[in-house]
Design a protein around this motif. Structure first.
Motif, PDB file in Angstrom:
ATOM      1  N   ARG A  25       3.082 -16.387 -15.386  1.00 49.45           N
ATOM      2  CA  ARG A  25       4.461 -16.450 -14.902  1.00 49.45           C
ATOM      3  C   ARG A  25       4.629 -15.620 -13.631  1.00 49.45           C
ATOM      4  O   ARG A  25       5.339 -16.030 -12.702  1.00 49.45           O
ATOM      5  N   LEU A  26       3.958 -14.482 -13.590  1.00 51.81           N
ATOM      6  CA  LEU A  26       4.101 -13.583 -12.452  1.00 51.81           C
ATOM      7  C   LEU A  26       3.167 -13.918 -11.290  1.00 51.81           C
ATOM      8  O   LEU A  26       3.251 -13.290 -10.240  1.00 51.81           O
ATOM      9  N   SER A  27       2.304 -14.889 -11.478  1.00 54.43           N
ATOM     10  CA  SER A  27       1.278 -15.157 -10.455  1.00 54.43           C
ATOM     11  C   SER A  27       1.873 -15.633  -9.134  1.00 54.43           C
ATOM     12  O   SER A  27       1.207 -15.575  -8.095  1.00 54.43           O
ATOM     13  N   LEU A  28       3.139 -16.087  -9.148  1.00 50.57           N
ATOM     14  CA  LEU A  28       3.814 -16.518  -7.922  1.00 50.57           C
ATOM     15  C   LEU A  28       4.851 -15.501  -7.458  1.00 50.57           C
ATOM     16  O   LEU A  28       5.618 -15.780  -6.526  1.00 50.57           O
ATOM     17  N   ASP A  29       4.865 -14.341  -8.062  1.00 51.93           N
ATOM     18  CA  ASP A  29       5.824 -13.292  -7.707  1.00 51.93           C
ATOM     19  C   ASP A  29       5.417 -12.680  -6.359  1.00 51.93           C
ATOM     20  O   ASP A  29       4.359 -12.061  -6.231  1.00 51.93           O
ATOM     21  N   THR A  30       6.256 -12.855  -5.360  1.00 52.10           N
ATOM     22  CA  THR A  30       5.915 -12.386  -4.006  1.00 52.10           C
ATOM     23  C   THR A  30       6.461 -10.989  -3.705  1.00 52.10           C
ATOM     24  O   THR A  30       6.377 -10.524  -2.559  1.00 52.10           O
ATOM     25  N   SER A  31       7.005 -10.308  -4.705  1.00 58.63           N
ATOM     26  CA  SER A  31       7.529  -8.954  -4.491  1.00 58.63           C
ATOM     27  C   SER A  31       6.390  -8.014  -4.105  1.00 58.63           C
ATOM     28  O   SER A  31       5.289  -8.089  -4.659  1.00 58.63           O
ATOM     29  N   ASN A  32       6.666  -7.112  -3.183  1.00 60.23           N
ATOM     30  CA  ASN A  32       5.646  -6.193  -2.682  1.00 60.23           C
ATOM     31  C   ASN A  32       5.634  -4.873  -3.449  1.00 60.23           C
ATOM     32  O   ASN A  32       6.665  -4.409  -3.916  1.00 60.23           O
ATOM     33  N   TRP A  33       4.455  -4.290  -3.543  1.00 60.47           N
ATOM     34  CA  TRP A  33       4.314  -2.944  -4.098  1.00 60.47           C
ATOM     35  C   TRP A  33       3.082  -2.309  -3.464  1.00 60.47           C
ATOM     36  O   TRP A  33       2.278  -2.993  -2.834  1.00 60.47           O
ATOM     37  N   ARG A  34       2.952  -0.990  -3.621  1.00 64.72           N
ATOM     38  CA  ARG A  34       1.833  -0.267  -2.994  1.00 64.72           C
ATOM     39  C   ARG A  34       0.926   0.307  -4.072  1.00 64.72           C
ATOM     40  O   ARG A  34       1.396   0.813  -5.088  1.00 64.72           O
ATOM     41  N   PHE A  35      -0.380   0.213  -3.787  1.00 59.44           N
ATOM     42  CA  PHE A  35      -1.391   0.622  -4.760  1.00 59.44           C
ATOM     43  C   PHE A  35      -2.428   1.488  -4.061  1.00 59.44           C
ATOM     44  O   PHE A  35      -2.911   1.142  -2.978  1.00 59.44           O
ATOM     45  N   TYR A  36      -2.773   2.601  -4.702  1.00 58.17           N
ATOM     46  CA  TYR A  36      -3.781   3.495  -4.141  1.00 58.17           C
ATOM     47  C   TYR A  36      -5.159   3.125  -4.663  1.00 58.17           C
ATOM     48  O   TYR A  36      -5.381   3.037  -5.876  1.00 58.17           O
ATOM     49  N   GLN A  37      -6.084   2.919  -3.751  1.00 61.79           N
ATOM     50  CA  GLN A  37      -7.458   2.556  -4.143  1.00 61.79           C
ATOM     51  C   GLN A  37      -8.439   3.025  -3.082  1.00 61.79           C
ATOM     52  O   GLN A  37      -8.239   2.771  -1.889  1.00 61.79           O
ATOM     53  N   ASP A  38      -9.481   3.721  -3.533  1.00 59.79           N
ATOM     54  CA  ASP A  38     -10.560   4.165  -2.637  1.00 59.79           C
ATOM     55  C   ASP A  38     -10.030   4.918  -1.424  1.00 59.79           C
ATOM     56  O   ASP A  38     -10.487   4.729  -0.289  1.00 59.79           O
ATOM     57  N   GLY A  39      -9.045   5.784  -1.657  1.00 57.36           N
ATOM     58  CA  GLY A  39      -8.547   6.641  -0.594  1.00 57.36           C
ATOM     59  C   GLY A  39      -7.458   6.054   0.270  1.00 57.36           C
ATOM     60  O   GLY A  39      -6.973   6.717   1.192  1.00 57.36           O
ATOM     61  N   HIS A  40      -7.053   4.817  -0.010  1.00 56.35           N
ATOM     62  CA  HIS A  40      -6.081   4.140   0.853  1.00 56.35           C
ATOM     63  C   HIS A  40      -4.934   3.562   0.026  1.00 56.35           C
ATOM     64  O   HIS A  40      -5.098   3.202  -1.148  1.00 56.35           O
ATOM     65  N   LEU A  41      -3.770   3.442   0.662  1.00 59.57           N
ATOM     66  CA  LEU A  41      -2.646   2.751   0.058  1.00 59.57           C
ATOM     67  C   LEU A  41      -2.672   1.296   0.511  1.00 59.57           C
ATOM     68  O   LEU A  41      -2.690   1.002   1.715  1.00 59.57           O
ATOM     69  N   LEU A  42      -2.697   0.386  -0.440  1.00 64.07           N
ATOM     70  CA  LEU A  42      -2.752  -1.036  -0.150  1.00 64.07           C
ATOM     71  C   LEU A  42      -1.399  -1.675  -0.423  1.00 64.07           C
ATOM     72  O   LEU A  42      -0.748  -1.354  -1.424  1.00 64.07           O
ATOM     73  N   ASP A  43      -0.974  -2.578   0.463  1.00 64.10           N
ATOM     74  CA  ASP A  43       0.246  -3.347   0.240  1.00 64.10           C
ATOM     75  C   ASP A  43      -0.142  -4.652  -0.451  1.00 64.10           C
ATOM     76  O   ASP A  43      -0.878  -5.479   0.118  1.00 64.10           O
ATOM     77  N   LEU A  44       0.344  -4.825  -1.669  1.00 67.09           N
ATOM     78  CA  LEU A  44       0.017  -5.986  -2.484  1.00 67.09           C
ATOM     79  C   LEU A  44       1.300  -6.693  -2.910  1.00 67.09           C
ATOM     80  O   LEU A  44       2.394  -6.136  -2.791  1.00 67.09           O
ATOM     81  N   THR A  45       1.148  -7.905  -3.412  1.00 64.52           N
ATOM     82  CA  THR A  45       2.260  -8.549  -4.108  1.00 64.52           C
ATOM     83  C   THR A  45       1.982  -8.493  -5.610  1.00 64.52           C
ATOM     84  O   THR A  45       0.820  -8.378  -6.040  1.00 64.52           O
ATOM     85  N   VAL A  46       3.038  -8.591  -6.383  1.00 62.20           N
ATOM     86  CA  VAL A  46       2.875  -8.630  -7.838  1.00 62.20           C
ATOM     87  C   VAL A  46       2.024  -9.835  -8.222  1.00 62.20           C
ATOM     88  O   VAL A  46       1.157  -9.754  -9.108  1.00 62.20           O
ATOM     89  N   GLY A  47       2.234 -10.954  -7.533  1.00 62.09           N
ATOM     90  CA  GLY A  47       1.460 -12.160  -7.825  1.00 62.09           C
ATOM     91  C   GLY A  47      -0.030 -11.961  -7.626  1.00 62.09           C
ATOM     92  O   GLY A  47      -0.849 -12.426  -8.428  1.00 62.09           O
ATOM     93  N   GLU A  48      -0.404 -11.275  -6.552  1.00 64.73           N
ATOM     94  CA  GLU A  48      -1.820 -10.990  -6.314  1.00 64.73           C
ATOM     95  C   GLU A  48      -2.405 -10.174  -7.457  1.00 64.73           C
ATOM     96  O   GLU A  48      -3.533 -10.429  -7.921  1.00 64.73           O
ATOM     97  N   SER A  49      -1.648  -9.191  -7.922  1.00 63.59           N
ATOM     98  CA  SER A  49      -2.133  -8.340  -9.016  1.00 63.59           C
ATOM     99  C   SER A  49      -2.228  -9.129 -10.312  1.00 63.59           C
ATOM    100  O   SER A  49      -3.167  -8.938 -11.096  1.00 63.59           O
ATOM    101  N   ALA A  50      -1.264 -10.011 -10.550  1.00 58.07           N
ATOM    102  CA  ALA A  50      -1.301 -10.844 -11.755  1.00 58.07           C
ATOM    103  C   ALA A  50      -2.517 -11.763 -11.737  1.00 58.07           C
ATOM    104  O   ALA A  50      -3.236 -11.901 -12.740  1.00 58.07           O
TER     105      ALA A  50
END
Length: 212
Positions: free
Chosen positions: A175-200
């Motif tokens: 259901r969330l795979s098409l969610d285009t809302s943005n959020w930030r995720f810390y990984q390997d020393g960097h903050l990444l801008d992702l969408t909820v859909g990408e994470s799903a």
């Protein structure tokens, strides 16, 4: 330069060796890190969380004085909400579970408070591959987070569910795979801008890989 400023500069450079060398000379580095997890700069906050994991791996006894304090700041009675405490405790646990395993149920229970929801979801995801026994019953609460109005909570919950391998959440992840809302995720020393859909979608692929 104050000790806190020196430690902050090391975090900006992500200089693990210098920070741990300084820790050998001055255990107050841990106190500085404990303060810097609440820094105004989001990247500094996350690198301070990460550095507490470095300390847990290199010198776990140096953390004994702050673990109880971090847990206490998640209590309403503390008078000072430690809104980054779950992430710090999750990172410490992932690097040395013996330090935090007795307290981890309290970290999970903080999910009930909205201010801690993203942090607890992140802590669950961080610990899941290392000590799955500590988070094995958290799938249903992570699924509830997929309904949260905050995209950072939804995105973090997607990531944590993938790490947990919680197949019961597949329909909600779809259901969330098409969610285009943005959020930030810390990984390997960097903050990444992702969408909820990408994470799903990433978590769906991870769950599918475990089934294969």
């Amino acid at each position: 330069m104050s000790l806190k400023s020196a430690v902050r500069a090391m975090l900006i450079e992500r200089d693990r060796k210098s920070l741990l060398d300084l820790l050998e000379d001055d255990r107050r580095v841990v106190t500085a890190l404990n303060r810097l997890i609440f820094d105004q700069d989001e990247l500094v906050r996350w690198r301070a969380v990460e550095a507490l994991g470095w300390v847990a791996e290199a010198d776990p006894y140096a953390l004994e004085s702050i673990i109880g304090r971090l847990v206490y700041t998640m209590n309403d009675d503390s008078g000072s909400i430690g809104w980054t405490a779950p992430q710090a405790l999750g990172e410490i646990c992932a690097n040395d579970p013996d330090l935090v395993e007795d307290f981890f149920p309290l970290v999970i229970s903080a999910m009930e408070l909205p201010v801690f929801r993203q942090g607890v979801a992140w802590a669950i995801g961080r610990v899941a591959p290392v000590r799955p026994d500590l988070v094995k019953d958290t799938g249903p609460m992570l699924m509830e987070c997929l309904q949260d109005r905050d995209p950072a909570v939804r995105g973090t919950a997607c990531w944590a569910i993938g790490r947990l391998g919680y197949g019961a959440a597949e329909r909600e992840l779809q259901r969330l795979s098409l969610d285009t809302s943005n959020w930030r995720f810390y990984q390997d020393g960097h903050l990444l801008d992702l969408t909820v859909g990408e994470s799903a979608r990433s978590s769906l692929a991870q769950i599918a890989g475990e089934k294969a």
